[in-house]
Enzyme design. Sequence first.
Site, PDB file in Angstrom:
ATOM      1  N   ASP C 115      -0.036  -6.344   6.404  1.00 34.67           N
ATOM      2  CA  ASP C 115      -0.927  -5.399   7.090  1.00 34.67           C
ATOM      3  C   ASP C 115      -2.265  -6.049   7.444  1.00 34.67           C
ATOM      4  O   ASP C 115      -2.726  -5.993   8.576  1.00 34.67           O
ATOM      5  CB  ASP C 115      -1.264  -4.206   6.177  1.00 34.67           C
ATOM      6  CG  ASP C 115      -0.094  -3.257   5.958  1.00 34.67           C
ATOM      7  OD1 ASP C 115       0.909  -3.348   6.687  1.00 34.67           O
ATOM      8  OD2 ASP C 115      -0.203  -2.424   5.034  1.00 34.67           O
ATOM      9  N   TYR C 209      -3.577   2.405  11.802  1.00 30.60           N
ATOM     10  CA  TYR C 209      -4.117   2.841  10.519  1.00 30.60           C
ATOM     11  C   TYR C 209      -5.515   3.455  10.626  1.00 30.60           C
ATOM     12  O   TYR C 209      -6.283   3.105  11.503  1.00 30.60           O
ATOM     13  CB  TYR C 209      -4.164   1.659   9.556  1.00 30.60           C
ATOM     14  CG  TYR C 209      -4.606   2.030   8.171  1.00 30.60           C
ATOM     15  CD1 TYR C 209      -3.785   2.762   7.335  1.00 30.60           C
ATOM     16  CD2 TYR C 209      -5.869   1.663   7.717  1.00 30.60           C
ATOM     17  CE1 TYR C 209      -4.199   3.115   6.058  1.00 30.60           C
ATOM     18  CE2 TYR C 209      -6.292   1.999   6.438  1.00 30.60           C
ATOM     19  CZ  TYR C 209      -5.450   2.734   5.624  1.00 30.60           C
ATOM     20  OH  TYR C 209      -5.881   3.083   4.366  1.00 30.60           O
TER      21      TYR C 209
END
Lengths: 215, 215, 215, 215
Positions: C115, C209
């Site tokens: 990520d 996100y």
Amino acid sequence: MRATVAGLHAELVNYDLVVWTAGNVSGRIPGEDLFVIKPSGISYDELTPENMVVCDLDGNLVEGAHAPSSDTAAHAYVYRNMPEVGGVVHTHSTFASAWAARGEAVPCVLTAMADEFGGEIPVGPFALIGDDSIGQGVVETLKGHRSPAVLMRNHGVFTIGKDPKAAVKAAVMCEDVARTVHVARQLGTPLPIGPDHIDRLYDRYQNVYGQRSPR
Amino acid sequence: MRATVAGLHAELVNYDLVVWTAGNVSGRIPGEDLFVIKPSGISYDELTPENMVVCDLDGNLVEGAHAPSSDTAAHAYVYRNMPEVGGVVHTHSTFASAWAARGEAVPCVLTAMADEFGGEIPVGPFALIGDDSIGQGVVETLKGHRSPAVLMRNHGVFTIGKDPKAAVKAAVMCEDVARTVHVARQLGTPLPIGPDHIDRLYDRYQNVYGQRSPR
Amino acid sequence: MRATVAGLHAELVNYDLVVWTAGNVSGRIPGEDLFVIKPSGISYDELTPENMVVCDLDGNLVEGAHAPSSDTAAHAYVYRNMPEVGGVVHTHSTFASAWAARGEAVPCVLTAMADEFGGEIPVGPFALIGDDSIGQGVVETLKGHRSPAVLMRNHGVFTIGKDPKAAVKAAVMCEDVARTVHVARQLGTPLPIGPDHIDRLYDRYQNVYGQRSPR
Amino acid sequence: MRATVAGLHAELVNYDLVVWTAGNVSGRIPGEDLFVIKPSGISYDELTPENMVVCDLDGNLVEGAHAPSSDTAAHAYVYRNMPEVGGVVHTHSTFASAWAARGEAVPCVLTAMADEFGGEIPVGPFALIGDDSIGQGVVETLKGHRSPAVLMRNHGVFTIGKDPKAAVKAAVMCEDVARTVHVARQLGTPLPIGPDHIDRLYDRYQNVYGQRSPR
């Protein structure tokens, strides 16, 4: 004694010896066959002198609105069988419990261990909760050693002291030396300290250290 | 100096270098053959400027209501034999003590170590408390190295500085690099830094860093 | 920007990425060829917006009563050569520095690493402080990777971000994954994550996100 | 429920289970097909009852000014498929995630593990974020075990409970035993606990412990 025992739980939290509700301190009430212990399943920041519970030396609840710690039978067994003991502590502190999971005593390779424990920190038997097995294992193991701490196999640590503060100190020092010796062992073999040196360190520390005998 | 020494013990706690009462800071009183040190067996949160004790360079109590730290003889020996030293710190911090338990110097494999220690952190001899043995071991080992820290075998760390704050900084940095090099060694061999690079880093840090020489 | 940079140093302390004065945050002043950075050798609890210093992109002091951080030249080199960068952080955090001491990249074996870093955290060259060597090593290494963090050999970590907060986040996450992968490696070999999975995780995290695109 | 869920995030911080914004707690609203969850990308010290978000059991936002956690789909899948579950927690806590990175279950070698988990802490499959894969992996793995915690491969931990506090307790205990067993394994092989002993410990703890049945 309620205030002392309630307050000492803060040291277990402060030194990272416990998580959630998994550790407990008790203290014998001087001159009586009673001791004060943590109530079961209550979190550390909710502990007060008032919600501590009082038990007799068979572990029966004598005074208090809550059930006593699930480890009460073990504490009671120690007080019944070791009249010199005024405080008992139980934790699952990480490094001590790791030695306990392997069933391995912590060898005495630090002067601070010689001072406080007078030798290795021994391992007691595997014992199930629910009767006197844990208490018996604690008492039988401690009676053969100078150490105020015992690693109960696959479980955690029990420590004793002349009062609850001394038992808490033993629990703090036990985790500290269990950690340092673990770290030392990760990269090789710690150097031994001879038994005569251990004796001299232990004797001096127990008799001279602190404010008991100012020079 | 009492306030400085009392206050600096909070840094030992803050950086997790000590548990219970097992570490101490002292500071030489400028222009006098005296130093201020922690009283023995008093917990860190009870230390105040008032309960600090003053000793002469033979370690005798000169002023104070409490007994001085049980490590006072070692501090005194350092002040007697190293006139440039204005502060001494002793701890059993975990990672430094683990190297000490194996009797192994911390190798200089980090630029921060080269900056602060100018090479490895050396190991001193095994010595019992009670006479000048520890002090002698500290002084003899430090005199052969640029490091302000020495790992006393099976025991812990002593650090020195021009004042107590510098000795505390050395104790903090000693544990920090002892931990990082330990972690590095757990999974392989750290790459060496050449002696010439160590020299250049040490010289620059000691002479240029901080607010001493603004550019 | 002074207040932002001063305040973000508290996160370095909070996440245990620094000891004493050994880490620093800087932030580019939007629209100007200037950046704000920590003064040298000042402890973290003394930092205020007022004692932050302002430098030009050659690292010269433009405004401030204190000398700038001894790492200023490296920060300045990054700002000069990476115009998209708005914040830079440098630490000696333990686990990241341990990988750096071995000269070993942290392999991407956690979804959180995919990520945030889009792959491994790479290693830059050994470089001495005092000229542009560190800055060059940082920039050259980062330009070949998606990672906002680089491990400088035998030294520590540099991270970048669009602003100082993003660079601090990268420093926090870098230590976190360096620690977890270290721990995983201590008892065996972590399972790999395929490059296509890393790409999908990285793309999603960078684009979806947080509160940037509420659904 | 908003206040409960917001407040429980403080325990994740307190027990060092999370860094930055990388963990979340949710709680089912009793009697409704809704749950409360952390908003995405908001730092822990900014969480309030007011900024929590409410989702339906398909993970759609029902109430709230912020986007729900990026892990909402996994939480929703658990609530849809495990009607007895009232709370779900997700973290990347260090030691649990390290076991997960190796795809290795934590073996039950501590009485505290037998109490809380009734056996090993199992490993679920590798799954990408973005659809029901993570939720499916969590539910399928938990359905075959007594453990309220599952280690998702290369990712982190999911825990469940009758309410959010129980799920947080499971997350705290999971990291605690993952750490202790890791430390035990570093220096050898922990001793096993027999399956019958594990059963007796688990049964006793689930039925007797705490204030549920005062004696």
